[in-house]
Motif scaffolding. Structure first.
Motif, PDB file in Angstrom:
ATOM      1  N   LEU A 121      42.356   0.021  49.910  1.00  0.00           N
ATOM      2  CA  LEU A 121      41.893   0.827  48.783  1.00  0.00           C
ATOM      3  C   LEU A 121      43.033   1.662  48.202  1.00  0.00           C
ATOM      4  O   LEU A 121      43.092   1.891  46.993  1.00  0.00           O
ATOM      5  N   GLY A 161      44.429   1.413  44.375  1.00  0.00           N
ATOM      6  CA  GLY A 161      44.593   2.625  43.564  1.00  0.00           C
ATOM      7  C   GLY A 161      46.017   2.781  43.061  1.00  0.00           C
ATOM      8  O   GLY A 161      46.245   3.130  41.896  1.00  0.00           O
ATOM      9  N   ASP A 162      46.978   2.500  43.937  1.00  0.00           N
ATOM     10  CA  ASP A 162      48.393   2.611  43.547  1.00  0.00           C
ATOM     11  C   ASP A 162      48.751   1.566  42.485  1.00  0.00           C
ATOM     12  O   ASP A 162      49.561   1.826  41.595  1.00  0.00           O
ATOM     13  N   THR A 171      42.212  -3.512  34.045  1.00  0.00           N
ATOM     14  CA  THR A 171      43.345  -2.618  33.778  1.00  0.00           C
ATOM     15  C   THR A 171      43.962  -2.917  32.410  1.00  0.00           C
ATOM     16  O   THR A 171      44.305  -1.990  31.673  1.00  0.00           O
ATOM     17  N   VAL A 216      42.495   6.419  35.424  1.00  0.00           N
ATOM     18  CA  VAL A 216      42.853   5.637  36.612  1.00  0.00           C
ATOM     19  C   VAL A 216      41.728   5.649  37.644  1.00  0.00           C
ATOM     20  O   VAL A 216      41.351   4.603  38.194  1.00  0.00           O
ATOM     21  N   GLN A 217      41.153   6.818  37.903  1.00  0.00           N
ATOM     22  CA  GLN A 217      40.084   6.917  38.892  1.00  0.00           C
ATOM     23  C   GLN A 217      38.839   6.162  38.438  1.00  0.00           C
ATOM     24  O   GLN A 217      38.180   5.483  39.233  1.00  0.00           O
ATOM     25  N   LYS A 242      39.347   2.449  38.974  1.00  0.00           N
ATOM     26  CA  LYS A 242      39.203   2.125  40.396  1.00  0.00           C
ATOM     27  C   LYS A 242      37.733   2.068  40.784  1.00  0.00           C
ATOM     28  O   LYS A 242      37.285   1.142  41.470  1.00  0.00           O
ATOM     29  N   GLU A 243      36.951   3.053  40.345  1.00  0.00           N
ATOM     30  CA  GLU A 243      35.531   3.101  40.686  1.00  0.00           C
ATOM     31  C   GLU A 243      34.771   1.935  40.053  1.00  0.00           C
ATOM     32  O   GLU A 243      33.882   1.347  40.695  1.00  0.00           O
TER      33      GLU A 243
END
Length: 207
Positions: A90, A94-95, A173, A193-194, A197-198
């Protein structure tokens, strides 16, 4: 370990001049498209004589290929560095999402050119450019697939085809990057970004 060869003053000047020429070309190509830019325009923007430009690049196609391959290599190398880490799955995901923001944060021109090239708009370049870029892209996707596979094996991601997971993350993305390019004031990629990811993990996270 072999020491890096120190460049001479002449070699350093040549590298600096080449970077200036490519930077000028990047701005012009991203704004006007490949076919609407001349070598004379690039030389003028870079503040070099046209003859000097031709000492570095034999024609516009040669210059464009050098520019695209340099930017593509930087882009894929940065993402490859993130995906090669053996961290928590994960964290790597995220990175990876965040890395795309960092790559394009200081260069709207590079992002504009990236989308123009990958979507086939305005450009028709020969000399095997498509194959070269495809090779870089395929290598990066394979790394992303391996990340997804590790996540499935570790029961972090749910059972599914890791290739389609990789493609889904790429599409998500890139969609946010495109929105940012179209309207950076209202669609900041970095601030989302968060959310990205979610959204991805909502469909792929193991229950």
């Amino acid at each position: 370990m072999m020491e890096k060869k120190k460049l001479s003053r002449r070699e350093m000047d040549k590298l600096r001049h080449r970077r200036q020429m490519l930077a000028a070309a990047l701005d012009l190509f991203s704004l006007k498209g490949y076919h609407n830019v001349s070598m004379h325009e690039i030389a003028g923007k870079a503040e070099f004589a046209i003859g000097t430009l031709y000492k570095f690049f034999k024609n516009k196609e040669d210059l464009y290929k050098a520019l695209i391959m340099e930017k593509a290599d930087e882009y894929h190398r940065a993402l490859s560095d993130v995906l090669s880490k053996e961290n928590d799955t994960l964290a790597v995901i995220g990175d990876y999402i965040a890395a795309k923001a960092q790559i394009f944060a200081n260069s709207v021109a590079a992002l504009r050119l990236y989308f123009a090239e990958t979507r086939g708009a305005s450009f028709n370049i020969k000399a095997g450019l498509d194959q070269d870029i495809r090779k870089l892209y395929d290598e990066m996707v394979e790394q992303l697939v391996s990340t997804m596979k590790r996540g499935i094996d570790r029961k972090v991601l749910k059972e599914g085809d890791p290739y389609y997971m990789a493609v889904a993350l790429e599409g998500l993305t890139n969609s946010f990057l495109f929105c940012w390019l179209e309207d950076p004031k209202h669609h900041s990629y970095e601030e989302n970004v968060q959310m990205i990811k979610e959204m991805f993990l909502n469909g792929c996270l193991a229950k």
